[in-house]
Scaffold this motif. Structure first.
Motif, PDB file in Angstrom:
ATOM      1  N   GLU A  13       0.876  -1.184   0.000  1.00  0.00           N
ATOM      2  CA  GLU A  13       0.000   0.000   0.000  1.00  0.00           C
ATOM      3  C   GLU A  13       0.905   1.223   0.000  1.00  0.00           C
ATOM      4  O   GLU A  13       1.712   1.398   0.903  1.00  0.00           O
ATOM      5  N   THR A  16      -0.639   7.684  -0.497  1.00  0.00           N
ATOM      6  CA  THR A  16      -1.061   8.586  -1.568  1.00  0.00           C
ATOM      7  C   THR A  16      -0.877  10.053  -1.197  1.00  0.00           C
ATOM      8  O   THR A  16      -0.968  10.920  -2.059  1.00  0.00           O
ATOM      9  N   PRO A  61     -13.364   8.473  -7.645  1.00  0.00           N
ATOM     10  CA  PRO A  61     -13.135   7.065  -7.272  1.00  0.00           C
ATOM     11  C   PRO A  61     -13.812   6.081  -8.227  1.00  0.00           C
ATOM     12  O   PRO A  61     -13.319   4.973  -8.420  1.00  0.00           O
ATOM     13  N   GLN A  64     -11.607   4.432 -11.095  1.00  0.00           N
ATOM     14  CA  GLN A  64     -10.740   3.297 -10.787  1.00  0.00           C
ATOM     15  C   GLN A  64      -9.521   3.236 -11.713  1.00  0.00           C
ATOM     16  O   GLN A  64      -9.255   2.232 -12.377  1.00  0.00           O
ATOM     17  N   SER A  81      -6.053   4.049  -5.489  1.00  0.00           N
ATOM     18  CA  SER A  81      -6.260   3.899  -4.042  1.00  0.00           C
ATOM     19  C   SER A  81      -4.943   3.807  -3.276  1.00  0.00           C
ATOM     20  O   SER A  81      -4.920   3.938  -2.057  1.00  0.00           O
TER      21      SER A  81
END
Length: 90
Positions: A13, A16, A61, A64, A81
């Motif tokens: 992850e 961001t 969002p 994608q 994401s």
């Protein structure tokens, strides 16, 4: 002993909100290869500001957006994401 990740998908992850998110990509690849990030080709030479743009001015969002590219022997997929996959290709 160098760790190998052949045929393995490594999930990470990415932050961001990081000022230079592409540096995080170099840090993950360096970690996978047992190197320092500054030993790799600068990510700017490979992906320019694409990742920064993806996070600094993200589409809705629902879009994608996914960016896929090869960097330092890894096929990398980054989602808007922050989810990222790294697959060794060389």
């Amino acid at each position: 002993m160098t760790q190998t990740h052949d045929d393995e998908i490594v999930h990470r992850e990415l932050n961001t909100d990081r000022e230079e998110p592409a540096v995080a990509i170099a840090e993950v690849v360096a970690d996978l290869e047992g190197k320092q990030a500054d030993e790799l080709t600068p990510t700017y030479n490979c992906i320019d500001g694409i990742i920064s743009e993806l996070y600094s001015n993200p589409p809705s969002p629902e879009a994608q957006i996914t960016v896929e590219f090869t960097y330092s022997g890894y096929r990398i997929t980054v989602e808007q994401s922050g989810a990222a996959e790294f697959v060794k290709v060389t």
